[in-house]
Design a protein around this motif. Structure first.
Motif, PDB file in Angstrom:
ATOM      1  N   THR A  19      10.526  -6.961 -37.462  1.00  0.00           N
ATOM      2  CA  THR A  19       9.433  -7.918 -37.606  1.00  0.00           C
ATOM      3  C   THR A  19       8.467  -7.741 -36.442  1.00  0.00           C
ATOM      4  O   THR A  19       8.773  -7.045 -35.465  1.00  0.00           O
ATOM      5  N   LEU A  20       7.304  -8.397 -36.549  1.00  0.00           N
ATOM      6  CA  LEU A  20       6.344  -8.318 -35.459  1.00  0.00           C
ATOM      7  C   LEU A  20       6.934  -8.876 -34.175  1.00  0.00           C
ATOM      8  O   LEU A  20       6.751  -8.318 -33.099  1.00  0.00           O
ATOM      9  N   ALA A  21       7.655  -9.987 -34.274  1.00  0.00           N
ATOM     10  CA  ALA A  21       8.250 -10.577 -33.070  1.00  0.00           C
ATOM     11  C   ALA A  21       9.264  -9.624 -32.434  1.00  0.00           C
ATOM     12  O   ALA A  21       9.378  -9.528 -31.219  1.00  0.00           O
ATOM     13  N   GLU A  22      10.021  -8.915 -33.292  1.00  0.00           N
ATOM     14  CA  GLU A  22      11.010  -7.972 -32.769  1.00  0.00           C
ATOM     15  C   GLU A  22      10.344  -6.722 -32.218  1.00  0.00           C
ATOM     16  O   GLU A  22      10.804  -6.139 -31.230  1.00  0.00           O
ATOM     17  N   GLN A  23       9.261  -6.299 -32.861  1.00  0.00           N
ATOM     18  CA  GLN A  23       8.558  -5.097 -32.431  1.00  0.00           C
ATOM     19  C   GLN A  23       7.754  -5.342 -31.160  1.00  0.00           C
ATOM     20  O   GLN A  23       7.593  -4.457 -30.337  1.00  0.00           O
ATOM     21  N   ASP A  24       7.280  -6.559 -31.007  1.00  0.00           N
ATOM     22  CA  ASP A  24       6.376  -6.874 -29.903  1.00  0.00           C
ATOM     23  C   ASP A  24       6.771  -8.197 -29.247  1.00  0.00           C
ATOM     24  O   ASP A  24       6.020  -9.161 -29.244  1.00  0.00           O
ATOM     25  N   PRO A  25       7.988  -8.283 -28.703  1.00  0.00           N
ATOM     26  CA  PRO A  25       8.503  -9.569 -28.214  1.00  0.00           C
ATOM     27  C   PRO A  25       7.693 -10.175 -27.088  1.00  0.00           C
ATOM     28  O   PRO A  25       7.683 -11.395 -26.911  1.00  0.00           O
ATOM     29  N   SER A  26       7.011  -9.369 -26.316  1.00  0.00           N
ATOM     30  CA  SER A  26       6.250  -9.907 -25.188  1.00  0.00           C
ATOM     31  C   SER A  26       4.828 -10.275 -25.571  1.00  0.00           C
ATOM     32  O   SER A  26       4.063 -10.753 -24.738  1.00  0.00           O
ATOM     33  N   GLY A  27       4.450 -10.062 -26.826  1.00  0.00           N
ATOM     34  CA  GLY A  27       3.111 -10.426 -27.266  1.00  0.00           C
ATOM     35  C   GLY A  27       2.040  -9.459 -26.819  1.00  0.00           C
ATOM     36  O   GLY A  27       0.853  -9.788 -26.848  1.00  0.00           O
ATOM     37  N   THR A  28       2.406  -8.237 -26.413  1.00  0.00           N
ATOM     38  CA  THR A  28       1.402  -7.300 -25.917  1.00  0.00           C
ATOM     39  C   THR A  28       0.453  -6.846 -27.014  1.00  0.00           C
ATOM     40  O   THR A  28      -0.707  -6.539 -26.739  1.00  0.00           O
ATOM     41  N   LEU A  29       0.921  -6.771 -28.252  1.00  0.00           N
ATOM     42  CA  LEU A  29       0.050  -6.371 -29.350  1.00  0.00           C
ATOM     43  C   LEU A  29      -1.056  -7.406 -29.538  1.00  0.00           C
ATOM     44  O   LEU A  29      -2.223  -7.064 -29.708  1.00  0.00           O
ATOM     45  N   TYR A  30      -0.682  -8.664 -29.488  1.00  0.00           N
ATOM     46  CA  TYR A  30      -1.657  -9.756 -29.602  1.00  0.00           C
ATOM     47  C   TYR A  30      -2.669  -9.661 -28.461  1.00  0.00           C
ATOM     48  O   TYR A  30      -3.882  -9.678 -28.687  1.00  0.00           O
ATOM     49  N   ALA A  31      -2.157  -9.572 -27.242  1.00  0.00           N
ATOM     50  CA  ALA A  31      -3.043  -9.534 -26.077  1.00  0.00           C
ATOM     51  C   ALA A  31      -3.952  -8.315 -26.103  1.00  0.00           C
ATOM     52  O   ALA A  31      -5.143  -8.400 -25.789  1.00  0.00           O
ATOM     53  N   LYS A  32      -3.402  -7.182 -26.503  1.00  0.00           N
ATOM     54  CA  LYS A  32      -4.194  -5.947 -26.565  1.00  0.00           C
ATOM     55  C   LYS A  32      -5.314  -6.082 -27.586  1.00  0.00           C
ATOM     56  O   LYS A  32      -6.457  -5.681 -27.325  1.00  0.00           O
ATOM     57  N   SER A  33      -5.018  -6.650 -28.736  1.00  0.00           N
ATOM     58  CA  SER A  33      -6.021  -6.781 -29.795  1.00  0.00           C
ATOM     59  C   SER A  33      -7.135  -7.726 -29.367  1.00  0.00           C
ATOM     60  O   SER A  33      -8.315  -7.462 -29.607  1.00  0.00           O
ATOM     61  N   VAL A  34      -6.770  -8.842 -28.728  1.00  0.00           N
ATOM     62  CA  VAL A  34      -7.775  -9.786 -28.244  1.00  0.00           C
ATOM     63  C   VAL A  34      -8.645  -9.122 -27.176  1.00  0.00           C
ATOM     64  O   VAL A  34      -9.875  -9.290 -27.152  1.00  0.00           O
ATOM     65  N   SER A  35      -8.028  -8.362 -26.291  1.00  0.00           N
ATOM     66  CA  SER A  35      -8.764  -7.676 -25.232  1.00  0.00           C
ATOM     67  C   SER A  35      -9.724  -6.642 -25.809  1.00  0.00           C
ATOM     68  O   SER A  35     -10.878  -6.525 -25.365  1.00  0.00           O
ATOM     69  N   MET A  36      -9.270  -5.899 -26.805  1.00  0.00           N
ATOM     70  CA  MET A  36     -10.128  -4.893 -27.427  1.00  0.00           C
ATOM     71  C   MET A  36     -11.328  -5.553 -28.097  1.00  0.00           C
ATOM     72  O   MET A  36     -12.448  -5.055 -28.018  1.00  0.00           O
ATOM     73  N   ALA A  37     -11.095  -6.688 -28.750  1.00  0.00           N
ATOM     74  CA  ALA A  37     -12.198  -7.393 -29.399  1.00  0.00           C
ATOM     75  C   ALA A  37     -13.225  -7.845 -28.374  1.00  0.00           C
ATOM     76  O   ALA A  37     -14.445  -7.762 -28.607  1.00  0.00           O
ATOM     77  N   ALA A  38     -12.752  -8.346 -27.229  1.00  0.00           N
ATOM     78  CA  ALA A  38     -13.659  -8.811 -26.178  1.00  0.00           C
ATOM     79  C   ALA A  38     -14.533  -7.674 -25.662  1.00  0.00           C
ATOM     80  O   ALA A  38     -15.656  -7.902 -25.203  1.00  0.00           O
ATOM     81  N   ASN A  39     -14.033  -6.451 -25.766  1.00  0.00           N
ATOM     82  CA  ASN A  39     -14.781  -5.271 -25.328  1.00  0.00           C
ATOM     83  C   ASN A  39     -15.576  -4.632 -26.457  1.00  0.00           C
ATOM     84  O   ASN A  39     -16.157  -3.559 -26.285  1.00  0.00           O
ATOM     85  N   GLY A  40     -15.581  -5.284 -27.607  1.00  0.00           N
ATOM     86  CA  GLY A  40     -16.332  -4.758 -28.741  1.00  0.00           C
ATOM     87  C   GLY A  40     -15.656  -3.605 -29.457  1.00  0.00           C
ATOM     88  O   GLY A  40     -16.298  -2.907 -30.245  1.00  0.00           O
ATOM     89  N   GLU A  41     -14.357  -3.417 -29.194  1.00  0.00           N
ATOM     90  CA  GLU A  41     -13.606  -2.332 -29.842  1.00  0.00           C
ATOM     91  C   GLU A  41     -12.884  -2.914 -31.053  1.00  0.00           C
ATOM     92  O   GLU A  41     -11.792  -3.468 -30.936  1.00  0.00           O
ATOM     93  N   CYS A  42     -13.508  -2.782 -32.206  1.00  0.00           N
ATOM     94  CA  CYS A  42     -13.043  -3.493 -33.396  1.00  0.00           C
ATOM     95  C   CYS A  42     -12.700  -2.513 -34.516  1.00  0.00           C
ATOM     96  O   CYS A  42     -13.337  -2.522 -35.579  1.00  0.00           O
ATOM     97  N   ASP A  43     -11.701  -1.678 -34.284  1.00  0.00           N
ATOM     98  CA  ASP A  43     -11.296  -0.748 -35.336  1.00  0.00           C
ATOM     99  C   ASP A  43     -10.465  -1.486 -36.384  1.00  0.00           C
ATOM    100  O   ASP A  43     -10.149  -2.670 -36.244  1.00  0.00           O
ATOM    101  N   ASP A  44     -10.118  -0.770 -37.453  1.00  0.00           N
ATOM    102  CA  ASP A  44      -9.410  -1.410 -38.561  1.00  0.00           C
ATOM    103  C   ASP A  44      -8.080  -2.007 -38.129  1.00  0.00           C
ATOM    104  O   ASP A  44      -7.701  -3.098 -38.567  1.00  0.00           O
ATOM    105  N   GLU A  45      -7.346  -1.310 -37.265  1.00  0.00           N
ATOM    106  CA  GLU A  45      -6.046  -1.816 -36.849  1.00  0.00           C
ATOM    107  C   GLU A  45      -6.193  -3.121 -36.066  1.00  0.00           C
ATOM    108  O   GLU A  45      -5.449  -4.075 -36.287  1.00  0.00           O
ATOM    109  N   THR A  46      -7.179  -3.159 -35.163  1.00  0.00           N
ATOM    110  CA  THR A  46      -7.422  -4.382 -34.402  1.00  0.00           C
ATOM    111  C   THR A  46      -7.797  -5.535 -35.326  1.00  0.00           C
ATOM    112  O   THR A  46      -7.299  -6.658 -35.182  1.00  0.00           O
ATOM    113  N   MET A  47      -8.660  -5.261 -36.298  1.00  0.00           N
ATOM    114  CA  MET A  47      -9.065  -6.297 -37.244  1.00  0.00           C
ATOM    115  C   MET A  47      -7.881  -6.784 -38.064  1.00  0.00           C
ATOM    116  O   MET A  47      -7.746  -7.978 -38.328  1.00  0.00           O
TER     117      MET A  47
END
Length: 225
Positions: A39-67
């Motif tokens: 699951t997502l929680a098991e794959q990313d227990p520390s929430g780094t995927l969430y944080a990375k996606s939010v950070s990328m959006a803040a920098n205007g990096e909005c690829d399909d995976e981030t979206m």
């Protein structure tokens, strides 16, 4: 008016396994060899995927995976206003201003400081939305007085106040104050059938082609006033 990127295909393949945007309840997905996918929680227990996606959006990096990731988190509702704000920022970057402002407003209505600041800036600059200095000042006041910032000892970015300085009459300032004082938080949850279908797709479905956006109505939200 275009429909938000709500029905974009969700990253539910093995690498992200967004079966678990919800964390369970549905039958677990398996790969071709019958092994249970994480699951997502098991794959990313520390929430780094969430944080990375939010950070990328803040920098205007909005690829399909981030979206995809932001969409799935945004649909979890209250508690994920950071994803809603980031999703809105990306929609604006991708040329979908109405959808972007909709998501940012949802997060701002929930009391998310960054969304309130962003919405204030959009109003005062007339970016992605018609310029409205009074409404912008209201959101700027809510941001600078936000109790979640103050309780943590975080100083708000007062540069947003400088953008309004000298541009409002005393009557407009008083109106913005009244609007800010009468504001109460509203927490967005999926209410339309389309919204609910997208939320379910984050929970249990695999990758699938998105429906035609031109055929889908824009989801609505409660009037904050």
């Amino acid at each position: 008016m275009k429909f938000p990127r709500l029905a974009i295909s969700i990253v539910c393949v093995a690498a992200l396994a967004l079966t678990a945007c919800s964390g369970g309840g549905a039958a677990r997905k398996r790969d071709a060899d019958g092994r249970v996918l994480p699951t997502l929680a098991e794959q990313d227990p520390s929430g780094t995927l969430y944080a990375k996606s939010v950070s990328m959006a803040a920098n205007g990096e909005c690829d399909d995976e981030t979206m995809n990731v932001l969409t799935c988190f945004a649909y979890r509702g209250h508690g994920y206003e950071g994803a809603q704000t980031a999703l809105g920022q990306c929609e604006i970057v991708l040329g979908n201003p109405s959808e972007g402002v909709e998501w940012i407003r949802r997060a701002a209505n929930s009391g998310w400081p960054e969304a309130q600041k962003t919405l204030a800036q959009l109003y005062v600059r007339g970016e992605a939305i018609d310029r409205d200095a009074v409404e912008g000042a209201k959101w700027a006041k809510l941001y600078t007085r936000n109790p979640s910032l103050l309780s943590l000892g975080v100083q708000p970015d007062t540069s947003i106040v400088e953008e309004f300085r000298g541009s409002l009459t005393s009557e407009q300032i008083a109106l913005a104050d009244r609007r800010a004082q009468s504001w109460v938080p509203k927490y967005w949850t999926p209410t339309t059938e389309i919204d609910r279908n997208v939320k379910r797709s984050c929970e249990v479905e695999g990758r699938r082609p998105p429906p035609s956006r031109k055929d889908l109505p824009l989801a609505t939200m409660p009037n904050p006033y």
